[in-house]
Motif scaffolding. Structure first.
Motif, PDB file in Angstrom:
ATOM      1  N   LEU A 114      -7.113  10.655  -0.282  1.00  0.00           N
ATOM      2  CA  LEU A 114      -7.658  10.462  -1.308  1.00  0.00           C
ATOM      3  C   LEU A 114      -7.004   9.444  -2.087  1.00  0.00           C
ATOM      4  CD1 LEU A 114      -8.757  14.082  -2.553  1.00  0.00           C
ATOM      5  CD2 LEU A 114     -10.253  12.308  -1.753  1.00  0.00           C
ATOM      6  N   ASN A 115      -5.668   9.456  -2.065  1.00  0.00           N
ATOM      7  CA  ASN A 115      -4.956   8.172  -2.969  1.00  0.00           C
ATOM      8  C   ASN A 115      -5.057   6.987  -2.088  1.00  0.00           C
ATOM      9  OD1 ASN A 115      -3.665  10.168  -4.567  1.00  0.00           O
ATOM     10  ND2 ASN A 115      -1.751  10.364  -3.324  1.00  0.00           N
ATOM     11  N   ILE A 116      -5.462   6.865  -0.808  1.00  0.00           N
ATOM     12  CA  ILE A 116      -5.584   5.609  -0.258  1.00  0.00           C
ATOM     13  C   ILE A 116      -7.059   5.367  -0.845  1.00  0.00           C
ATOM     14  CG2 ILE A 116      -5.993   4.466   1.733  1.00  0.00           C
ATOM     15  CD1 ILE A 116      -4.062   6.049   2.993  1.00  0.00           C
TER      16      ILE A 116
ATOM     17  N   LEU B  31       0.821  -1.174   0.048  1.00  0.00           N
ATOM     18  CA  LEU B  31      -0.018  -0.081   0.003  1.00  0.00           C
ATOM     19  C   LEU B  31       0.703   1.263   0.117  1.00  0.00           C
ATOM     20  CD1 LEU B  31      -2.910   1.442   0.114  1.00  0.00           C
ATOM     21  CD2 LEU B  31      -2.691   1.031   2.497  1.00  0.00           C
ATOM     22  N   ALA B  32       1.936   1.188   0.665  1.00  0.00           N
ATOM     23  CA  ALA B  32       2.804   2.231   0.880  1.00  0.00           C
ATOM     24  C   ALA B  32       3.418   2.802  -0.607  1.00  0.00           C
ATOM     25  CB  ALA B  32       3.970   2.145   1.833  1.00  0.00           C
TER      26      ALA B  32
ATOM     27  N   GLU C   1      -8.607   5.826  -3.609  1.00  0.00           N
ATOM     28  CA  GLU C   1      -8.519   5.475  -4.879  1.00  0.00           C
ATOM     29  C   GLU C   1      -7.944   4.141  -4.995  1.00  0.00           C
ATOM     30  OE1 GLU C   1      -5.773   6.867  -8.217  1.00  0.00           O
ATOM     31  OE2 GLU C   1      -7.064   8.379  -8.222  1.00  0.00           O
ATOM     32  N   VAL C   2      -7.105   3.780  -4.169  1.00  0.00           N
ATOM     33  CA  VAL C   2      -6.625   2.276  -4.136  1.00  0.00           C
ATOM     34  C   VAL C   2      -7.525   1.247  -3.892  1.00  0.00           C
ATOM     35  CG1 VAL C   2      -4.895   0.577  -3.031  1.00  0.00           C
ATOM     36  CG2 VAL C   2      -4.230   2.849  -3.511  1.00  0.00           C
ATOM     37  N   PHE C   3      -8.407   1.558  -2.965  1.00  0.00           N
ATOM     38  CA  PHE C   3      -9.441   0.707  -2.412  1.00  0.00           C
ATOM     39  C   PHE C   3     -10.713   0.848  -3.052  1.00  0.00           C
ATOM     40  CE2 PHE C   3      -6.991   0.846   1.678  1.00  0.00           C
ATOM     41  CZ  PHE C   3      -6.195  -0.188   1.614  1.00  0.00           C
ATOM     42  N   GLU C   4     -10.766   1.844  -3.811  1.00  0.00           N
ATOM     43  CA  GLU C   4     -11.855   2.281  -4.672  1.00  0.00           C
ATOM     44  C   GLU C   4     -13.308   2.576  -3.781  1.00  0.00           C
ATOM     45  OE1 GLU C   4     -12.322  -1.083  -7.635  1.00  0.00           O
ATOM     46  OE2 GLU C   4     -11.060  -0.202  -8.923  1.00  0.00           O
ATOM     47  N   VAL C   5     -13.128   3.370  -2.744  1.00  0.00           N
ATOM     48  CA  VAL C   5     -14.192   3.546  -1.938  1.00  0.00           C
ATOM     49  C   VAL C   5     -14.049   5.230  -1.421  1.00  0.00           C
ATOM     50  CG1 VAL C   5     -13.823   1.458  -0.558  1.00  0.00           C
ATOM     51  CG2 VAL C   5     -12.726   3.522   0.148  1.00  0.00           C
ATOM     52  N   LYS C   6     -15.390   5.763  -1.187  1.00  0.00           N
ATOM     53  CA  LYS C   6     -15.485   7.169  -0.989  1.00  0.00           C
ATOM     54  C   LYS C   6     -14.602   7.511   0.446  1.00  0.00           C
ATOM     55  CE  LYS C   6     -19.788   7.326  -3.082  1.00  0.00           C
ATOM     56  NZ  LYS C   6     -21.137   7.700  -2.967  1.00  0.00           N
ATOM     57  N   MET C   7     -14.315   8.630   0.510  1.00  0.00           N
ATOM     58  CA  MET C   7     -13.470   9.237   1.810  1.00  0.00           C
ATOM     59  C   MET C   7     -14.217   8.703   3.011  1.00  0.00           C
ATOM     60  SD  MET C   7     -10.768  10.675   3.058  1.00  0.00           S
ATOM     61  CE  MET C   7     -10.144  11.844   1.714  1.00  0.00           C
ATOM     62  N   GLU C   8     -15.502   9.048   3.073  1.00  0.00           N
ATOM     63  CA  GLU C   8     -16.468   8.703   4.223  1.00  0.00           C
ATOM     64  C   GLU C   8     -16.544   7.228   4.605  1.00  0.00           C
ATOM     65  OE1 GLU C   8     -19.401   9.592   1.014  1.00  0.00           O
ATOM     66  OE2 GLU C   8     -17.519  10.625   1.817  1.00  0.00           O
ATOM     67  N   GLU C   9     -16.048   6.193   3.882  1.00  0.00           N
ATOM     68  CA  GLU C   9     -16.108   4.936   3.825  1.00  0.00           C
ATOM     69  C   GLU C   9     -14.898   4.424   4.585  1.00  0.00           C
ATOM     70  OE1 GLU C   9     -17.602   2.574   0.476  1.00  0.00           O
ATOM     71  OE2 GLU C   9     -18.171   4.387  -0.657  1.00  0.00           O
ATOM     72  N   LEU C  10     -13.981   5.198   4.385  1.00  0.00           N
ATOM     73  CA  LEU C  10     -12.504   5.056   4.935  1.00  0.00           C
ATOM     74  C   LEU C  10     -12.278   5.671   6.276  1.00  0.00           C
ATOM     75  CD1 LEU C  10      -9.921   3.312   4.383  1.00  0.00           C
ATOM     76  CD2 LEU C  10      -9.335   5.144   2.881  1.00  0.00           C
ATOM     77  N   PHE C  11     -12.636   6.795   6.307  1.00  0.00           N
ATOM     78  CA  PHE C  11     -12.123   7.785   7.440  1.00  0.00           C
ATOM     79  C   PHE C  11     -13.441   8.552   8.150  1.00  0.00           C
ATOM     80  CE2 PHE C  11      -8.429   8.000   4.575  1.00  0.00           C
ATOM     81  CZ  PHE C  11      -7.724   7.395   5.646  1.00  0.00           C
TER      82      PHE C  11
END
Length: 71
Positions: free
Chosen positions: A48-50, A21-22, A52-62
């Motif tokens: 946002l780059n992370i 991932l890094a 994009e890698v996981f193909e999720v929206k920001m609020e789904e990740l953070f």
């Protein structure tokens, strides 16, 4: 407030190591580890780059959650 995240969970689902991932988001493995432990709040660009890698929206990740112990 703390910023919580699902980086570790999504990294496991995508079968990526912290190093993998890094490399994809151009940071060190230690940065990914710190994000996962919630010791580091990533920049908007890194977040946002992370996403994009996981193909999720920001609020789904953070998301905001819990009180910060260090007030």
């Amino acid at each position: 407030m703390l910023i919580k995240n699902r980086v570790r969970e999504l990294r496991a689902i995508h079968k990526l190591t912290q190093e993998d991932l890094a490399e994809k988001v151009n940071v060190t493995r230690q940065t990914i580890a710190a994000i996962e432990k919630q010791d580091y709040i990533p920049s908007l660009l890194l977040g946002l780059n992370i996403c994009e890698v996981f193909e999720v929206k920001m609020e789904e990740l953070f998301w905001l959650g819990g009180e910060n112990i260090e007030k």
